[in-house]
Scaffold this active site. Sequence first.
Site, PDB file in Angstrom:
ATOM      1  N   ASP A 127       0.049  -3.687  -0.926  1.00 54.48           N
ATOM      2  CA  ASP A 127       0.465  -2.292  -1.055  1.00 54.48           C
ATOM      3  C   ASP A 127       0.704  -1.937  -2.521  1.00 54.48           C
ATOM      4  O   ASP A 127       1.282  -2.727  -3.269  1.00 54.48           O
ATOM      5  CB  ASP A 127       1.771  -2.124  -0.267  1.00 54.48           C
ATOM      6  CG  ASP A 127       2.225  -0.682  -0.148  1.00 54.48           C
ATOM      7  OD1 ASP A 127       1.540   0.090   0.533  1.00 54.48           O
ATOM      8  OD2 ASP A 127       3.263  -0.337  -0.739  1.00 54.48           O
TER       9      ASP A 127
ATOM     10  N   GLU B  59      -4.530  -2.125  -2.266  1.00 58.15           N
ATOM     11  CA  GLU B  59      -4.425  -0.676  -2.262  1.00 58.15           C
ATOM     12  C   GLU B  59      -4.343  -0.290  -3.728  1.00 58.15           C
ATOM     13  O   GLU B  59      -3.387  -0.645  -4.411  1.00 58.15           O
ATOM     14  CB  GLU B  59      -3.179  -0.189  -1.524  1.00 58.15           C
ATOM     15  CG  GLU B  59      -3.186   1.327  -1.454  1.00 58.15           C
ATOM     16  CD  GLU B  59      -1.818   1.953  -1.281  1.00 58.15           C
ATOM     17  OE1 GLU B  59      -1.739   2.994  -0.650  1.00 58.15           O
ATOM     18  OE2 GLU B  59      -0.829   1.413  -1.817  1.00 58.15           O
TER      19      GLU B  59
HETATM   20  C1  NOJ Z   1       1.141   2.939   0.357  1.00 56.40           C
HETATM   21  C2  NOJ Z   1       1.314   2.988   1.832  1.00 56.40           C
HETATM   22  O1  NOJ Z   1       0.035   3.050   2.420  1.00 56.40           O
HETATM   23  C3  NOJ Z   1       2.158   4.204   2.123  1.00 56.40           C
HETATM   24  O2  NOJ Z   1       2.214   4.492   3.491  1.00 56.40           O
HETATM   25  C4  NOJ Z   1       3.525   3.976   1.553  1.00 56.40           C
HETATM   26  O3  NOJ Z   1       4.303   5.149   1.692  1.00 56.40           O
HETATM   27  C5  NOJ Z   1       3.456   3.614   0.060  1.00 56.40           C
HETATM   28  N1  NOJ Z   1       2.412   2.701  -0.265  1.00 56.40           N
HETATM   29  C6  NOJ Z   1       4.732   2.966  -0.372  1.00 56.40           C
HETATM   30  O4  NOJ Z   1       4.815   1.675   0.188  1.00 56.40           O
END
Ligand code: NOJ
Length: 546
Positions: free
Chosen positions: A216, A275
């Site tokens: 993430d 991500e």
């Molecule tokens: C990316 C995640 O996909 C999202 O849902 C989240 O709010 C943020 N990162 C913070 O963890």
Amino acid sequence: MPQTSAPRPQTPPWWQRGVIYQIYPRSFQDSDGNGVGDLEGVTARLDYLNDGTPESLGADAIWLSPFYPSPMADFGYDVADYCGVDPLFGTLEEFDRLVREAHARGIRVVVDLVANHSSDRHRWFVESRSSRNNPKRHWYVWADPKPDGSPPNNWMSEFPRVGRAWTLDEATGQYYFHSFLPEQPDLNWWNPEVREAMDGVMRFWLDRGVDGFRVDAAHRIATDPELRDNPLVETGEAEPRRDENWPEVHAILRRFRRTLDGYGAAPGERMMMSETYLNDLASLVRYYGEAGDEFHLVQNFLFLRQPWLATGFRAVVDGFEAALPPGAWPDYFLNNHDHSRVASRYDEHAGASRAGKGPARARVAAMLLLTLRGTPLLYQGEEIGMTDVPVPPERATDIAGRDPERTPMRWDDSPTAGFTTGEPWLPIGSDAERVSVAAQRDDPASMLSLYRRLIWYRKASPALLHGSYRPLGSAPEGVFAFLRAVEEERLLVALNFTGGPLDLDAGALGQTGRLELSTDPNRSDGESSMRPLALGPDEGVVIRLA
Ligand code: NOJ
């Protein structure tokens, strides 16, 4: 014309061959009637994902959004214990069973590693904020106020409604940094103890048999240790942002990768994907690592920013292909739990009395996703063409307005869609009769049937699995056409992004080809003329060339 392919190992690893299906556990399947999905629910639906036959969807891996203990300020992306399961979602034993059952079906399991920040209720942060001298103080990013009492710098939260990325802790008189909510303090990755602790978290899940991680907010893990202001206007290389994409991030990711590579019998058996919300392709592809030693798959968010135009989608693919370092493997996705669903995003002209363009375009988008060179990531519910469900203000839960794309998976046409026997945590929406697994399963014209056909066709096609990609320069405006080829198989994919019929002069590829797949359920397979190749409105086709 660019033609790209990667040197490939004898047997490409699973994460290059397979389709990765994203499960948002809260909204997939509830097994205990509390209105929130859980791990037992996921296990119960594994046969739907892949029972080894084309009757099932054919997913090769699942990526589970967080199910760890959490106060749920950000629905699990605020982790209070990295090594457990929130009682809302089940138990560790149930997680182990899910992994066993998934593996028994050949489905890999990828979990979310929320490394950038924890919950403010994590014991690490509770200790950290307890005093300036606490041994865990520097596990998080603390700084003194400016002389006028304002935050240490101009960094902003990723959530616009939060505003400044700093919250003052009155008791200790310092601010702490949070890229997202104040309930999600950022870990201080300059601290070696934090790095060691996260190694331990990875090992915990690897020891339980997980096949990989989705990291993430990976581009935000390291930030400027001097906490300097961001430039007011981004001016490129000379003035980079200081709260994301900080060079040290690559050393941290290499460390993650080393931990990961310590597991598995063969290299590439475990997988790490990012991500990475970065617009700049040159920065993005650095996340594969200079020596291929960071992410196996770097998520490219540029599709999400494209209007429905063939040129835009083609530019993203050509740009990514051109930017990839040697040997790096692309991946594509159309949305996730943070972004509008495809059938809604491209549904312009929708009105109260008639459906808009969304459903037809979502079919073309599905064909694009499943025929490109690279691993497809598929968000739950896309395969039945779910739309964003309007959530009335009194039921809204998310600070960033992401409830509509997170509503429960629709399994059948009952009022709670087969998702729960209780009251679903978010509304089901009103068009459940057409948009459900039960309604679509036996309908050859349905979105689910199209997804199934595409996925199973892809599995059996060497050209789609690992063939080269070459865009067709001669395609008329409005058509994105490309060739996927290996020695023994050549396929032409032609996608009409317009609402009118168009002819593609594909004569140079042969007189005729065999129509293998169309997004138009009324068009049947068989011989198709290439001089010209006729495309219906919003139609995509796959043609086998002689
Ligand atoms: C990316 C995640 O996909 C999202 O849902 C989240 O709010 C943020 N990162 C913070 O963890």
